[in-house]
Scaffold this motif. Sequence first.
Motif, PDB file in Angstrom:
ATOM      1  N   SER A   1       0.810  -1.202   0.000  1.00 27.09           N
ATOM      2  CA  SER A   1       0.000   0.000   0.000  1.00 27.09           C
ATOM      3  C   SER A   1       0.851   1.263   0.000  1.00 27.09           C
ATOM      4  N   VAL A   2       0.217   2.338  -0.444  1.00 27.26           N
ATOM      5  CA  VAL A   2       0.771   3.685  -0.341  1.00 27.26           C
ATOM      6  C   VAL A   2      -0.053   4.432   0.696  1.00 27.26           C
ATOM      7  N   VAL A   3       0.610   5.143   1.600  1.00 33.44           N
ATOM      8  CA  VAL A   3      -0.074   5.844   2.679  1.00 33.44           C
ATOM      9  C   VAL A   3       0.248   7.332   2.593  1.00 33.44           C
ATOM     10  N   TYR A   4      -0.790   8.156   2.680  1.00 31.99           N
ATOM     11  CA  TYR A   4      -0.630   9.606   2.730  1.00 31.99           C
ATOM     12  C   TYR A   4      -1.396  10.132   3.939  1.00 31.99           C
ATOM     13  N   ALA A   5      -0.846  11.148   4.589  1.00 31.80           N
ATOM     14  CA  ALA A   5      -1.540  11.749   5.724  1.00 31.80           C
ATOM     15  C   ALA A   5      -1.150  13.208   5.861  1.00 31.80           C
ATOM     16  N   ILE A   6      -2.089  13.993   6.382  1.00 34.20           N
ATOM     17  CA  ILE A   6      -1.832  15.385   6.730  1.00 34.20           C
ATOM     18  C   ILE A   6      -2.376  15.608   8.133  1.00 34.20           C
ATOM     19  N   ALA A   7      -1.611  16.301   8.972  1.00 30.49           N
ATOM     20  CA  ALA A   7      -1.999  16.476  10.365  1.00 30.49           C
ATOM     21  C   ALA A   7      -1.760  17.914  10.807  1.00 30.49           C
ATOM     22  N   TRP A   8      -2.588  18.352  11.740  1.00 31.22           N
ATOM     23  CA  TRP A   8      -2.451  19.661  12.382  1.00 31.22           C
ATOM     24  C   TRP A   8      -2.427  19.436  13.887  1.00 31.22           C
ATOM     25  N   ALA A   9      -1.569  20.149  14.603  1.00 33.33           N
ATOM     26  CA  ALA A   9      -1.476  19.997  16.046  1.00 33.33           C
ATOM     27  C   ALA A   9      -1.505  21.371  16.718  1.00 33.33           C
ATOM     28  N   TYR A  10      -2.142  21.401  17.900  1.00 33.10           N
ATOM     29  CA  TYR A  10      -2.215  22.625  18.709  1.00 33.10           C
ATOM     30  C   TYR A  10      -1.635  22.312  20.088  1.00 33.10           C
ATOM     31  N   ARG A  11      -0.725  23.161  20.550  1.00 36.48           N
ATOM     32  CA  ARG A  11      -0.074  22.967  21.858  1.00 36.48           C
ATOM     33  C   ARG A  11      -0.461  24.046  22.838  1.00 36.48           C
TER      34      ARG A  11
END
Length: 300
Positions: A288-298
């Motif tokens: 498989s090929v995996v793609y992801a986008i993430a946003w984080a708040y601290r």
Amino acid sequence: MKTIFKTITIVFLCLQSSNLAAQELDPRSYVDLPTGQNFFGALYIYTEGDIYTSPDVPVEDLTLEIDGPAIAYAHTFELFGNASKIDIAGGQACSYGEAIYQGENISRKYCGMTDTRVRLNYNFYGAKAKTMAEYVKQPKGIVVGASLQVSAPTGQYDEQYILNIGANRWFFKPEIGTSMPFGSWELDLAISAKIFTDNNDLQGDKKFEQDPIYNVQSHLIYDFGPGHWISLNGNYFWGGDTFVDGAKTAKKAGNYRAGITYSRALNSQHSIKLLANKGVTTNRGNDSVVYAIAWAYRWD
């Protein structure tokens, strides 16, 4: 038709376990962090690919797509005088699978909640607990730590269907890892074992068992500046033979994956992360090929 359902179900369960192992290319799991910090993250993941089955499984052209959003929360704290972290994650996903069984096209689309994962990280060397004010004055050094991740069977599971989002079983993943900085570069290494409980509700009355999956991963990271880095990732995983009612249904072979992660802090509280990875060699399991986008708040 029942035979078809059982065969495909076994294949998808084998895939699900391999998929989990393969996608965990996670850089900077054991870096030093200030205590008393909270993180909330939201991400979207998409994966697609072919699944290679063992020759004794009469299934051809098996493909699978999975996508969906997830959320996570993490908190850093002091444990025995060292920096530690606990995080919890869960989400929702949709899967679509296609295959040919004895000349007949089979497909299914299914959506539901994923299993919940909780992980405890403890850095036992090179990461004394520090406040944010103390942390920013401390130069980076070698860190060695250990973690335990637990996946609880909270995801949607229906024994009547071929494909499920939830696995209907627990897994426990102990891991040990290290982070070694040198100048603007950093090398991360980790080794883990994923240990599964049984699924006793396979097609209603069958018992599904799986041997542990072992995983070795490495990450070569370059720091552009504070909160701005890129990582080249790779892993090798093996094990995970599967059994139904005691009879071996699939023998797993070792596979390699490679990928890239890019992370950038937008300011002191917000950051974004992009990642992609793919199977390099796949003997049996998923390519498989995996793609992801993430946003984080601290926040403190």
